[in-house]
Design a protein around this motif. Structure first.
Motif, PDB file in Angstrom:
ATOM      1  N   HIS A 242      48.687 151.054  55.626  1.00  0.00           N
ATOM      2  CA  HIS A 242      47.517 150.701  56.420  1.00  0.00           C
ATOM      3  C   HIS A 242      46.643 151.919  56.679  1.00  0.00           C
ATOM      4  O   HIS A 242      45.406 151.849  56.575  1.00  0.00           O
TER       5      HIS A 242
ATOM      6  N   CYS B 122      42.882 151.806  54.908  1.00  0.00           N
ATOM      7  CA  CYS B 122      42.407 151.089  56.093  1.00  0.00           C
ATOM      8  C   CYS B 122      41.320 150.073  55.765  1.00  0.00           C
ATOM      9  O   CYS B 122      40.254 150.411  55.270  1.00  0.00           O
ATOM     10  N   ASN B 123      41.628 148.788  56.019  1.00  0.00           N
ATOM     11  CA  ASN B 123      40.710 147.659  55.867  1.00  0.00           C
ATOM     12  C   ASN B 123      40.318 147.344  54.430  1.00  0.00           C
ATOM     13  O   ASN B 123      39.282 146.722  54.190  1.00  0.00           O
TER      14      ASN B 123
ATOM     15  N   ASP C 137      45.481 146.857  52.091  1.00  0.00           N
ATOM     16  CA  ASP C 137      45.927 147.052  53.472  1.00  0.00           C
ATOM     17  C   ASP C 137      46.723 145.827  53.935  1.00  0.00           C
ATOM     18  O   ASP C 137      46.152 144.746  54.135  1.00  0.00           O
TER      19      ASP C 137
ATOM     20  N   ASP D 113      47.851 145.069  56.764  1.00  0.00           N
ATOM     21  CA  ASP D 113      47.514 144.615  58.115  1.00  0.00           C
ATOM     22  C   ASP D 113      46.373 143.605  58.148  1.00  0.00           C
ATOM     23  O   ASP D 113      46.075 143.050  59.210  1.00  0.00           O
TER      24      ASP D 113
ATOM     25  N   HIS E 121      40.704 146.338  64.139  1.00  0.00           N
ATOM     26  CA  HIS E 121      40.311 146.304  62.726  1.00  0.00           C
ATOM     27  C   HIS E 121      39.711 144.981  62.245  1.00  0.00           C
ATOM     28  O   HIS E 121      38.954 144.971  61.273  1.00  0.00           O
TER      29      HIS E 121
END
Length: 426
Positions: free
Chosen positions: A177, A181-182, A187, A189, A310
């Protein structure tokens, strides 16, 4: 650090470390062992393999923008100020509060007969899980204890033993993650199909490169996503069940190499001994069910916090690239503004961007460095978004609702005809 003897590496010695499994590079006169990190390099491991054993300062300059240099300068300043070492007493205070809350929960269940006392104990247990998770999170990022062994003990105790969630599973997903990130397909998450989708791009059944499988947007997914802005909070109340499942799937998957597998299994066995035993001490089944549901619902605030940071931020498809890592962190992250006395409640993670930029920085320092991060973002025209808890909830619900309405669009065909059976809105 004072008292640490400096080591010097000759160019000839550096050249010897240029093979897979033994990768060293030099940047601006400093030598870095990137053997383990190469696979997580945002630009891929090929550049590292090609340049290993060399001074790569010029390549670093060529492929990294000014944000990278300012970011490195900020890291150097923080290190010079000793901020990475100044953990203060946050961990001690948190562990002490966890121990006190655990004693109160046990007392409330064993010694009190009131249903309200049992409900209060359940809510307190949820808060205990939150605070224990923060220590597990912190120890997973940096050593909060005096030695590596004590640090590992803190991870297993606060993660596996007290919450039932494996620290090995957390590291596996959380590191991915941070690096990606994103990224919708990298990712983990953000990959919550069939229950949630933060972007209509999931409607094409994209591949998850983290889980190495297709995230199918089928009829069931379309139905569930269509109402996700209504089911969001209820689902979060039971999110821990999925984390328990993911823990078991990882620890008992012998195809995957799990660090400290035996310790992690022993830790979750401790949890699945004391928790069911504690619940069984309640006088009847209605109170037992109430206790379990209430404790998970109380802890859902923490699961909500992770989503707020996020879900409503910018997303993209594809792997992260080495020359825009800083920008990806700022565009994909939201901070939660709150008073300093609430830092204990959010565990420092309300400073989510600061944490993403400096994951080894102790949480006691995050509020202090926040103004410097804000200035750096302003300098390079990058977003720094800090919302109140209420505002962040509104943004997240708007994101979910937008994707939900798009999921109802018949021009996007489902994977099979079961959609018609589930299609109850007109």
């Amino acid at each position: 650090m004072q008292g640490v003897e400096k080591k010097y590496i000759t160019p000839e010695e550096l050249k010897k470390h240029n093979k897979a499994g033994d990768l060293w590079i030099s940047i601006q006169g400093k030598v870095y062992n990137v053997t383990d990190w190469a696979k997580d390099h945002p630009g891929g491991d090929v550049p590292i393999l090609n340049l290993a054993g060399q001074d790569v300062t010029d390549a670093f300059i060529a492929y990294h923008p000014g944000t990278a240099w300012d970011y490195r300068k900020l890291c150097f300043e923080f290190a010079k100020m000793g901020l990475f070492e100044k953990k203060e007493h946050v961990t001690l205070y948190t562990l002490s509060s966890v121990a006190a809350m655990f004693a109160m929960v046990v007392y409330g269940v064993l010694k009190c007969t009131s249903v309200w006392a049992h409900l209060g104990s359940a809510l307190l247990l949820g808060l205990l899980w939150m605070q224990s998770t923060y220590v597990g999170h912190d120890s997973g990022h940096y050593e909060v204890m005096s030695s590596r062994q004590y640090n590992k003990f803190a991870q297993i105790l606060c993660g596996n033993c007290l919450t039932g969630i494996s620290i090995a599973w957390w590291k596996w997903t959380h590191n991915a993650h941070h690096i990606a990130c994103n990224s919708l397909d990298y990712d983990p998450d953000l990959q919550h199909i069939p229950v949630f989708a933060v972007s209509s791009r999931f409607f094409t059944s994209m591949k998850s490169y983290f889980y190495d499988r297709c995230l199918k947007f089928d009829a069931l997914s379309r139905f569930l996503v269509s109402y996700q802005h209504w089911t969001f909070y209820p689902v979060l109340c039971f999110a821990r069940l999925n984390l328990y499942l993911q823990t078991f799937l990882l620890l008992f998957s012998w195809r995957r190499n799990v660090p400290d597998r035996a310790y992690n299994i022993a830790g979750i066995l401790v949890f699945w001994t004391w928790f069911p035993l504690l619940v069984s001490c309640l006088p009847n089944w209605p109170e037992r069910v109430m206790f379990v549901v209430a404790s998970m619902a109380a802890c859902s605030i923490q699961h909500l916090q992770f989503c707020l940071n996020h879900f409503s931020a910018n997303v993209y498809v594809g792997p992260p690239s080495g020359n825009d890592w800083f920008e990806k962190q700022t565009s994909g992250t939201l901070d939660i503004s709150c008073s300093s006395w609430m830092d204990w409640f959010f565990g420092g993670l309300q400073f989510q961007l600061e944490h993403h930029l400096f994951p080894r920085l102790p949480r006691a320092q995050l509020r202090k460095v926040s103004p410097l991060v804000i200035d750096l973002c302003k300098k390079h025209g990058l977003p720094y978004r800090s919302l109140s808890f209420i505002e962040a909830n509104i943004w997240t619900l708007k994101t979910l609702r937008t994707a939900a309405l798009q999921a109802r669009d018949h021009t996007i065909p489902p994977q099979n005809l079961l959609w018609e059976a589930f299609h109850t809105h007109g």
